[in-house]
Enzyme design. Structure first.
Site, PDB file in Angstrom:
ATOM      1  N   HIS A 137       0.799  -1.225   0.000  1.00 46.37           N
ATOM      2  CA  HIS A 137       0.000   0.000   0.000  1.00 46.37           C
ATOM      3  C   HIS A 137       0.831   1.273   0.000  1.00 46.37           C
ATOM      4  CE1 HIS A 137       1.071  -0.129   4.235  1.00 46.37           C
ATOM      5  NE2 HIS A 137       0.735   1.135   4.309  1.00 46.37           N
TER       6      HIS A 137
HETATM    7  C1  UD1 Z   1      -2.171   5.303   6.040  1.00 44.64           C
HETATM    8  C2  UD1 Z   1      -0.866   5.791   6.660  1.00 44.64           C
HETATM    9  C3  UD1 Z   1       0.202   4.717   6.489  1.00 44.64           C
HETATM   10  C4  UD1 Z   1      -0.275   3.393   7.054  1.00 44.64           C
HETATM   11  C5  UD1 Z   1      -1.575   3.025   6.381  1.00 44.64           C
HETATM   12  C6  UD1 Z   1      -2.123   1.708   6.894  1.00 44.64           C
HETATM   13  C7  UD1 Z   1      -0.444   8.222   6.555  1.00 44.64           C
HETATM   14  C8  UD1 Z   1       0.372   9.257   5.897  1.00 44.64           C
HETATM   15  N1  UD1 Z   1      -0.374   6.984   5.985  1.00 44.64           N
HETATM   16  O1  UD1 Z   1      -1.931   5.149   4.650  1.00 44.64           O
HETATM   17  O2  UD1 Z   1       1.371   5.115   7.180  1.00 44.64           O
HETATM   18  O3  UD1 Z   1       0.709   2.404   6.815  1.00 44.64           O
HETATM   19  O4  UD1 Z   1      -2.527   4.073   6.634  1.00 44.64           O
HETATM   20  O5  UD1 Z   1      -3.245   1.333   6.203  1.00 44.64           O
HETATM   21  O6  UD1 Z   1      -1.095   8.492   7.530  1.00 44.64           O
HETATM   22  N2  UD1 Z   1      -9.322   4.621   1.958  1.00 44.64           N
HETATM   23  C9  UD1 Z   1     -10.535   3.983   1.922  1.00 44.64           C
HETATM   24  N3  UD1 Z   1     -11.080   3.584   3.115  1.00 44.64           N
HETATM   25  C10 UD1 Z   1     -10.479   3.794   4.303  1.00 44.64           C
HETATM   26  C11 UD1 Z   1      -9.235   4.464   4.318  1.00 44.64           C
HETATM   27  C12 UD1 Z   1      -8.679   4.870   3.146  1.00 44.64           C
HETATM   28  O7  UD1 Z   1     -11.103   3.775   0.872  1.00 44.64           O
HETATM   29  O8  UD1 Z   1     -11.027   3.389   5.351  1.00 44.64           O
HETATM   30  C13 UD1 Z   1      -8.709   5.047   0.691  1.00 44.64           C
HETATM   31  C14 UD1 Z   1      -8.980   6.488   0.383  1.00 44.64           C
HETATM   32  O9  UD1 Z   1      -9.260   6.630  -0.947  1.00 44.64           O
HETATM   33  C15 UD1 Z   1      -7.692   7.201   0.688  1.00 44.64           C
HETATM   34  C16 UD1 Z   1      -6.666   6.106   0.467  1.00 44.64           C
HETATM   35  O10 UD1 Z   1      -7.305   4.885   0.792  1.00 44.64           O
HETATM   36  O11 UD1 Z   1      -7.469   8.311  -0.126  1.00 44.64           O
HETATM   37  C17 UD1 Z   1      -5.462   6.291   1.328  1.00 44.64           C
HETATM   38  O12 UD1 Z   1      -5.860   6.476   2.712  1.00 44.64           O
HETATM   39  P1  UD1 Z   1      -4.957   7.383   3.680  1.00 44.64           P
HETATM   40  O13 UD1 Z   1      -5.509   7.374   5.044  1.00 44.64           O
HETATM   41  O14 UD1 Z   1      -4.714   8.712   3.044  1.00 44.64           O
HETATM   42  O15 UD1 Z   1      -3.546   6.673   3.662  1.00 44.64           O
HETATM   43  P2  UD1 Z   1      -3.153   5.119   3.627  1.00 44.64           P
HETATM   44  O16 UD1 Z   1      -2.582   4.810   2.289  1.00 44.64           O
HETATM   45  O17 UD1 Z   1      -4.250   4.258   4.134  1.00 44.64           O
END
Ligand code: UD1
Length: 357
Positions: free
Chosen positions: A201
Site C-alpha cells: 500500500h
Molecule cells: C495510512 C498511513 C500509512 C499506514 C496506512 C495503513 C499516513 C500518511 N499513511 O496510509 O502510514 O501504513 O494508513 O493502512 O497516515 N481509503 C478507503 N477507506 C479507508 C481508508 C482509506 O477507501 O477506510 C482510501 C482512500 O481513498 C484514501 C486512500 O485509501 O485516499 C489512502 O488512505 P490514507 O488514510 O490517506 O492513507 P493510507 O494509504 O491508508
C-alpha cells in the site's frame, strides 16, 4: 489521571489496544478515546475495534480521506476543540500516520503533555510521509516510548534528553501475543495449503502505474510456483482499477480482520510486504519476510529477525524466494522486550510520573 488516546488508521488500533487495556486495569485512571476517522471503512476500522476489544471511541472526528495537508488540518481543527473540552493530563499518540503528527502538534501548541508510542524509528528516507510524521512527532513529544534500542540511539542523536526516553518494547506484539491463540483456531477454508501472503500500500509502490505493474508482474511470476494470497488495501485497489492492471490469477481479497490476517501470516510460507508492522509480526512469528522497500525504519527485523529488504529489485526478490522455497530461509530471533507486556510498561511509566498522581 486523565489519559486521552488518539487513533486514526488501521495500524494504530493494534498499538493502542494494549495500552488501553493496561491502563483500564489501574484505579484512578480516566481514559478518553478519540478516533480521527482517517480510516473509515468497516473493514479498515470497526472490525479491529471489536476483535481487539477496544471500547467504542468517545469521539469520532470523521475526517476521512484527502490530501495530506487537508487531512492533517482537519484533524487538527477537530482535535483542538476536543482537547480544550476534555482537558486531559496526557495525550498518547501512536505510530507514524497523519493522525499521529496532527494530534501531537495540537497538544504542543496548547501546552498539553504528549506521549509517543513507537518513538525513535527512522528510515532516514524523507520521501516517506511517515518519516516526516515520525521525526516531527518525536520532536514534539514529552514522553518517547521506544520499541527497540535503535529508537533510543536515533533519539539521542537528535538531541532528545535521555530522561524523556522510555524503552518499553513493542506494543503491536502485545496484540499479537494476545490474539495468536484465536488466530490458531481460525479455519483454513478457502486458502491454498502453501502460499505467499502479500500486502502492498505504500505510495512508492502503488501510486505509479509502471512501478505497480512491475510489482504485479513479479507476483504473477511467483504465482507459478507458490499461490499468491493478496488482501488488497483500498489505496492499492483504486490504483489497480485506475491503471487497468491484470490480477485475475492472484487470490485477491478485501482487507481482512486482524485475527484472520494473523492466521494467514502465521501459516504463510513467506510474507511479501511494504508494511512496517508486518515486518515486525513476521519476525515475532519466525515467518520469512521479504520487504519491497529500499529501507526500513525497523532495522531489528533485519538484524535479529526474518526480514530481508529487496526494494524494487526483481532479481533479488526471486533469489530470496528461491532460498525460501528450497527450505533455506533466514532464521531469526525475537528482539528483546517484544514479549506481550509493553502496554503494561507504558502504564507503569505513566503511573510513576509525579505530576500525574
Ligand atoms: C495510512 C498511513 C500509512 C499506514 C496506512 C495503513 C499516513 C500518511 N499513511 O496510509 O502510514 O501504513 O494508513 O493502512 O497516515 N481509503 C478507503 N477507506 C479507508 C481508508 C482509506 O477507501 O477506510 C482510501 C482512500 O481513498 C484514501 C486512500 O485509501 O485516499 C489512502 O488512505 P490514507 O488514510 O490517506 O492513507 P493510507 O494509504 O491508508
Amino acid at each position: 489521571m486523565h489519559i486521552l488516546h488518539v487513533v486514526g488508521a488501521r495500524p494504530n488500533f493494534m498499538k493502542a489496544a494494549p495500552v488501553l487495556h493496561a491502563l483500564g486495569k489501574r484505579t484512578a485512571v480516566k481514559q478518553t478515546l478519540v478516533h480521527t476517522g482517517q480510516h473509515y471503512d468497516a473493514n479498515m476500522s470497526d472490525v479491529f475495534f471489536s476483535q481487539l476489544e477496544i471500547p467504542a471511541p468517545d469521539v469520532n472526528l470523521g475526517v476521512g480521506s484527502g490530501s495530506h495537508a487537508r487531512q492533517t488540518a482537519e484533524i487538527m481543527t477537530g482535535f483542538e476543540r476536543i482537547v480544550l473540552e476534555r482537558k486531559p493530563d496526557v495525550v498518547l499518540v501512536y505510530g507514524d500516520v497523519n493522525s499521529t503528527v496532527a494530534a501531537a502538534l495540537v497538544c504542543a501548541k496548547l501546552g498539553i503533555r504528549v506521549g509517543h508510542v513507537e518513538a525513535g524509528l527512522r528510515s532516514f528516507d524523507w520521501s516517506m510521509p511517515e518519516e516526516i510524521n515520525r521525526v516531527v512527532t518525536d520532536r514534539l513529544a514529552d514522553f518517547l516510548f521506544t520499541p527497540s534500542d535503535d529508537g533510543d540511539v536515533n533519539l539521542k542523536h537528535e538531541g532528545v534528553p535521555a530522561e524523556k526516553i522510555y524503552r518499553v518494547g513493542n506494543v503491536m506484539i502485545d496484540s499479537l501475543v494476545r490474539l495468536l491463540p484465536a488466530a490458531r483456531r481460525c479455519p483454513k477454508n478457502g486458502f491454498p495449503e502453501r502460499y505467499a501472503l502479500v500486502t502492498l500500500h505504500r505510495p512508492s509502490n502503488v501510486d505509479n502505474s509502471e512501478t505497480l505493474k512491475s510489482v504485479l508482474e513479479s507476483l504473477l511470476e511467483i504465482n507459478e510456483d507458490l499461490d499468491v494470497v493478496f488482501p488488497v488495501h483500498p489505496r492499492t485497489r483504486q490504483r489497480i482499477t485506475e491503471f487497468a492492471l491484470k490480477v485475475e490469477k492472484l487470490h485477491l481479497s478485501e482487507p481482512l480482520p486482524y485475527i484472520e490476517f494473523l492466521a494467514l501470516q502465521s501459516r504463510a510460507a513467506v510474507v511479501i510486504t511494504d508494511s512496517g508492522g508486518i515486518q515486525e509480526e513476521t519476525t515475532y512469528l519466525g515467518i520469512p519476510c521479504i520487504t519491497l522497500r529500499d529501507n526500513t525504519e525497523r532495522p531489528v527485523t533485519v538484524s535479529l529477525g526474518t526480514n530481508v529488504i529487496v526494494g524494487q529489485d526483481r532479481d533479488k526478490l526471486s533469489s530470496e524466494l528461491s532460498k525460501i522455497v528450497a527450505g533455506k530461509a533466514k532464521k531469526g530471533t525475537i528482539p528483546p522486550l517484544w514479549d506481550g507486556h509493553a502496554g503494561e510498561r507504558i502504564a507503569d511509566v505513566l503511573q510513576s510520573l509525579p505530576f500525574l498522581n
